[in-house]
Design a protein around this motif. Structure first.
Motif, PDB file in Angstrom:
ATOM      1  N   UNK A  82     -52.752  29.504  67.779  1.00 55.85           N
ATOM      2  CA  UNK A  82     -51.869  28.278  67.225  1.00 55.85           C
ATOM      3  C   UNK A  82     -51.076  27.429  68.398  1.00 55.85           C
ATOM      4  N   UNK A  83     -50.644  28.276  69.308  1.00 56.71           N
ATOM      5  CA  UNK A  83     -49.926  27.487  70.519  1.00 56.71           C
ATOM      6  C   UNK A  83     -50.823  26.760  71.365  1.00 56.71           C
ATOM      7  N   UNK A  84     -52.125  27.298  71.521  1.00 56.39           N
ATOM      8  CA  UNK A  84     -53.017  26.608  72.503  1.00 56.39           C
ATOM      9  C   UNK A  84     -53.504  25.353  71.589  1.00 56.39           C
ATOM     10  N   UNK A  85     -53.590  25.507  70.348  1.00 57.40           N
ATOM     11  CA  UNK A  85     -53.927  24.230  69.431  1.00 57.40           C
ATOM     12  C   UNK A  85     -52.857  23.058  69.773  1.00 57.40           C
ATOM     13  N   UNK A  86     -51.784  23.307  69.375  1.00 59.83           N
ATOM     14  CA  UNK A  86     -50.672  22.792  69.594  1.00 59.83           C
ATOM     15  C   UNK A  86     -50.667  21.783  71.121  1.00 59.83           C
ATOM     16  N   UNK A  87     -51.028  22.727  72.022  1.00 56.48           N
ATOM     17  CA  UNK A  87     -50.884  22.208  73.475  1.00 56.48           C
ATOM     18  C   UNK A  87     -52.301  21.469  73.791  1.00 56.48           C
ATOM     19  N   UNK A 117     -54.540  20.676  64.134  1.00 53.72           N
ATOM     20  CA  UNK A 117     -55.211  19.424  65.050  1.00 53.72           C
ATOM     21  C   UNK A 117     -55.344  18.503  64.228  1.00 53.72           C
ATOM     22  N   UNK A 118     -55.906  18.444  62.582  1.00 50.90           N
ATOM     23  CA  UNK A 118     -55.935  17.324  61.948  1.00 50.90           C
ATOM     24  C   UNK A 118     -54.703  16.319  61.790  1.00 50.90           C
ATOM     25  N   UNK A 119     -53.688  17.212  61.591  1.00 50.39           N
ATOM     26  CA  UNK A 119     -52.321  16.506  61.244  1.00 50.39           C
ATOM     27  C   UNK A 119     -52.049  15.722  62.813  1.00 50.39           C
ATOM     28  N   UNK A 120     -52.424  16.324  63.869  1.00 55.80           N
ATOM     29  CA  UNK A 120     -51.965  15.657  65.290  1.00 55.80           C
ATOM     30  C   UNK A 120     -52.923  14.488  65.495  1.00 55.80           C
ATOM     31  N   UNK A 121     -54.102  14.558  64.612  1.00 54.27           N
ATOM     32  CA  UNK A 121     -55.050  13.279  64.956  1.00 54.27           C
ATOM     33  C   UNK A 121     -55.762  13.665  66.112  1.00 54.27           C
ATOM     34  N   UNK A 122     -56.047  14.752  66.468  1.00 57.30           N
ATOM     35  CA  UNK A 122     -56.643  15.295  67.674  1.00 57.30           C
ATOM     36  C   UNK A 122     -58.027  15.910  67.188  1.00 57.30           C
ATOM     37  N   UNK A 123     -59.113  14.812  67.101  1.00 63.68           N
ATOM     38  CA  UNK A 123     -60.399  15.045  66.828  1.00 63.68           C
ATOM     39  C   UNK A 123     -61.069  16.041  67.724  1.00 63.68           C
ATOM     40  N   UNK A 124     -60.682  16.005  69.032  1.00 61.16           N
ATOM     41  CA  UNK A 124     -61.547  17.045  69.819  1.00 61.16           C
ATOM     42  C   UNK A 124     -61.167  18.374  69.642  1.00 61.16           C
ATOM     43  N   UNK A 125     -59.756  18.539  69.712  1.00 58.15           N
ATOM     44  CA  UNK A 125     -59.012  20.012  69.447  1.00 58.15           C
ATOM     45  C   UNK A 125     -59.512  20.465  68.063  1.00 58.15           C
ATOM     46  N   UNK A 126     -59.880  19.582  67.065  1.00 56.08           N
ATOM     47  CA  UNK A 126     -60.404  19.998  65.658  1.00 56.08           C
ATOM     48  C   UNK A 126     -61.640  20.316  65.670  1.00 56.08           C
ATOM     49  N   UNK A 127     -62.553  19.835  66.555  1.00 60.32           N
ATOM     50  CA  UNK A 127     -63.726  20.054  66.747  1.00 60.32           C
ATOM     51  C   UNK A 127     -63.847  21.424  67.308  1.00 60.32           C
ATOM     52  N   UNK A 129     -61.578  23.882  67.169  1.00 60.37           N
ATOM     53  CA  UNK A 129     -61.372  24.809  66.203  1.00 60.37           C
ATOM     54  C   UNK A 129     -62.440  25.122  65.076  1.00 60.37           C
ATOM     55  N   UNK A 130     -63.259  24.184  64.580  1.00 59.08           N
ATOM     56  CA  UNK A 130     -64.276  24.220  63.865  1.00 59.08           C
ATOM     57  C   UNK A 130     -65.289  25.156  64.620  1.00 59.08           C
ATOM     58  N   UNK A 131     -65.718  24.671  65.857  1.00 59.36           N
ATOM     59  CA  UNK A 131     -66.744  25.250  66.739  1.00 59.36           C
ATOM     60  C   UNK A 131     -66.429  26.872  66.815  1.00 59.36           C
ATOM     61  N   UNK A 132     -65.216  27.165  66.785  1.00 60.37           N
ATOM     62  CA  UNK A 132     -64.795  28.949  67.102  1.00 60.37           C
ATOM     63  C   UNK A 132     -64.817  29.375  65.939  1.00 60.37           C
ATOM     64  N   UNK A 133     -65.148  29.002  64.787  1.00 55.76           N
ATOM     65  CA  UNK A 133     -65.029  29.625  63.576  1.00 55.76           C
ATOM     66  C   UNK A 133     -64.067  29.199  62.481  1.00 55.76           C
ATOM     67  N   UNK A 134     -63.423  28.156  62.656  1.00 54.01           N
ATOM     68  CA  UNK A 134     -62.094  27.950  61.663  1.00 54.01           C
ATOM     69  C   UNK A 134     -63.006  27.432  60.263  1.00 54.01           C
ATOM     70  N   UNK A 135     -62.303  27.383  59.481  1.00 55.81           N
ATOM     71  CA  UNK A 135     -62.948  27.226  57.902  1.00 55.81           C
ATOM     72  C   UNK A 135     -62.352  25.820  57.395  1.00 55.81           C
ATOM     73  N   UNK A 136     -63.179  24.907  57.492  1.00 56.57           N
ATOM     74  CA  UNK A 136     -62.689  23.598  56.892  1.00 56.57           C
ATOM     75  C   UNK A 136     -62.224  23.603  55.436  1.00 56.57           C
ATOM     76  N   UNK A 137     -62.706  24.712  54.770  1.00 58.29           N
ATOM     77  CA  UNK A 137     -62.422  24.824  53.391  1.00 58.29           C
ATOM     78  C   UNK A 137     -61.213  25.433  53.063  1.00 58.29           C
ATOM     79  N   UNK A 138     -60.737  25.978  54.082  1.00 59.83           N
ATOM     80  CA  UNK A 138     -59.216  26.736  53.976  1.00 59.83           C
ATOM     81  C   UNK A 138     -58.318  26.200  53.198  1.00 59.83           C
TER      82      UNK A 138
END
Length: 235
Positions: A82-87, A117-127, A129-138
């Motif tokens: 989470x910290x890495x995502x915020x940063x 990442x979605x709330x931060x409007x950070x498209x690359x970080x969200x990508x 998060x998706x690539x490492x196994x995050x669930x877009x349906x969560x």
């Protein structure tokens, strides 16, 4: 008399709904539960969390070498991921995933890396998060919503399109009774990015007939607010 009572009830209901919106999202419109690490928290970090925030891959690998502590939480329930995502430390996110970190972990406010990442409007970080196994349906957030609903509410149209492509549920209803489409209208400003958000949702097949708890549809909300471009898309 009966008609006056009915109108009074509607006024009370609408007033309560306005208070609910303010309580849930604050006067600025953004969900208050999205809490990045404060300067004081960052100063207190050590080992894994500090390496994650700084993007120090060498220190991160040393801290994570045994796999212990990958899910250690800070005072807001944030893991190192989470910290890495915020940063916006995308390489750190990938390294943590390789080490076995839970890529779908929720913080104390029930946000995952994708929603952060979605709330931060950070498209690359969200990508990332998706690539490492995050669930877009969560199901995330205190409002039992999704990353798509959060992004739609803020008019983050690029993020919305990416989440749709990743398979995010179009018609999930949160505990406020709102879908992504409804939130894009009633919490949006009617401007270009919210219009493009509505366009993306409608084009993807989001249901325009799903109403809120008062029976008001997205089209009716847009009409009441004078959002002509949205009305054209929703008709």
């Amino acid at each position: 008399m009966r008609e006056a009572k009915r109108r009074g009830a509607n006024v009370c209901r609408n007033g309560f709904r306005s208070l609910l919106i303010v309580a849930a999202f604050g006067f600025g419109g953004a969900a208050r539960a999205q809490i990045p690490p404060s300067p004081a928290e960052i100063a207190a970090y050590d080992a894994l969390h500090l390496a994650a925030y700084r993007g120090d891959l060498s220190a991160l690998r040393q801290a994570a070498v045994t796999g212990n502590g990958l899910e250690v939480r800070d005072g807001q329930g944030r893991t190192a991921l989470h910290v890495a995502t915020h940063a916006r430390q995308r390489e750190v996110m990938r390294e943590l995933a390789k080490a076995g970190a839970d890529t779908r972990a929720l913080d104390a406010q029930f946000y995952d890396a994708i929603t952060i990442a979605a709330v931060a409007d950070d498209l690359e970080t969200m990508r990332a998060a998706l690539a490492i196994g995050g669930d877009p349906r969560a199901i995330t957030s205190p409002y039992r919503g999704t990353a798509l609903i959060a992004a739609a509410h803020l008019g983050h149209d690029g993020v919305v399109r990416e989440l749709i492509a990743a398979g995010a549920p179009l018609d999930h209803v949160n505990n406020l009774g709102w879908t992504a489409l409804i939130e894009a209208v009633i919490l949006g400003d009617g401007g270009p990015r919210h219009v493009e958000t509505v366009r993306a949702l409608v084009t993807a097949g989001a249901r325009r007939d799903l109403a809120d708890r008062d029976g008001v549809t997205p089209l009716q909300h847009a009409s009441r607010r004078g959002y002509a471009a949205m009305v054209a898309l929703l008709q």
